[in-house]
Design a protein around this motif. Sequence first.
Motif, PDB file in Angstrom:
ATOM      1  N   SER A  58      -8.661  -2.889  -1.195  1.00 29.16           N
ATOM      2  CA  SER A  58      -8.743  -1.677  -2.003  1.00 29.16           C
ATOM      3  C   SER A  58      -7.517  -0.803  -1.738  1.00 29.16           C
ATOM      4  N   GLY A  59      -6.913  -0.353  -2.807  1.00 31.36           N
ATOM      5  CA  GLY A  59      -5.727   0.484  -2.704  1.00 31.36           C
ATOM      6  C   GLY A  59      -4.446  -0.282  -2.416  1.00 31.36           C
ATOM      7  N   ASP A  84     -10.407  -6.868   2.566  1.00 32.20           N
ATOM      8  CA  ASP A  84     -10.537  -5.659   1.759  1.00 32.20           C
ATOM      9  C   ASP A  84      -9.158  -5.254   1.261  1.00 32.20           C
ATOM     10  N   LYS A 141       0.862  -1.179   0.000  1.00 29.51           N
ATOM     11  CA  LYS A 141       0.000   0.000   0.000  1.00 29.51           C
ATOM     12  C   LYS A 141       0.901   1.232   0.000  1.00 29.51           C
ATOM     13  N   ASN A 146      -1.606  -3.034  -3.763  1.00 28.61           N
ATOM     14  CA  ASN A 146      -1.007  -3.704  -4.913  1.00 28.61           C
ATOM     15  C   ASN A 146      -0.546  -5.085  -4.450  1.00 28.61           C
TER      16      ASN A 146
END
Length: 184
Positions: free
Chosen positions: A123-124, A121, A99, A126
């Motif tokens: 999200s955001g 989760d 992140k 890699n």
Amino acid sequence: MMSHGTSWLLQVVLLALLSCCFAKRGGQDVHCGACRALVDELEWEISQVDPKKTIQKGSFRINPDGSQSVIEVPYARTEAHLMEVLELVCEKMLEYGEKTEPVTHRKSYERILSRDGKKMDASGINFDKEVMSNLKFTCERIVEEYEDELIEFFSHETENVKDKLCSKRTDLCDHAVHIPHDEL
């Protein structure tokens, strides 16, 4: 007054210097992230051992008074258990992603799979194979280089191990003061 050619050359040199600094910081970030993830994983593994499980430690020879110098110690923090865990712990780095903090561009590493194998989760974050394998490789290098320190710390220390090990003892994290402490 600078000529157009000199101005262009100055911009190229500045860009090269900036990219060098970001690359160095990126290397610092992955070393710090691998150390912190390694500590999390070791703490988790230790917490999963039955606290009632013990092994005998000491001398099995009989003393002149007829006693033995054998004591029972908790297995979870023994050198034998820690060596066993260190053999496999870096495989867990494949369950982490990278992140990037939008303002500072510092990278941190977070689990993308829960310990029971469910996706979290992400999200955001890699989590491509290159990021994961780089983190795993860095973890393996840390274990190889700091094996004695890891065993020493986890044999005795129970509080604030991330900062004590990753910042103060090994200097792998120069910015650990700004990283929040993770929960198990």
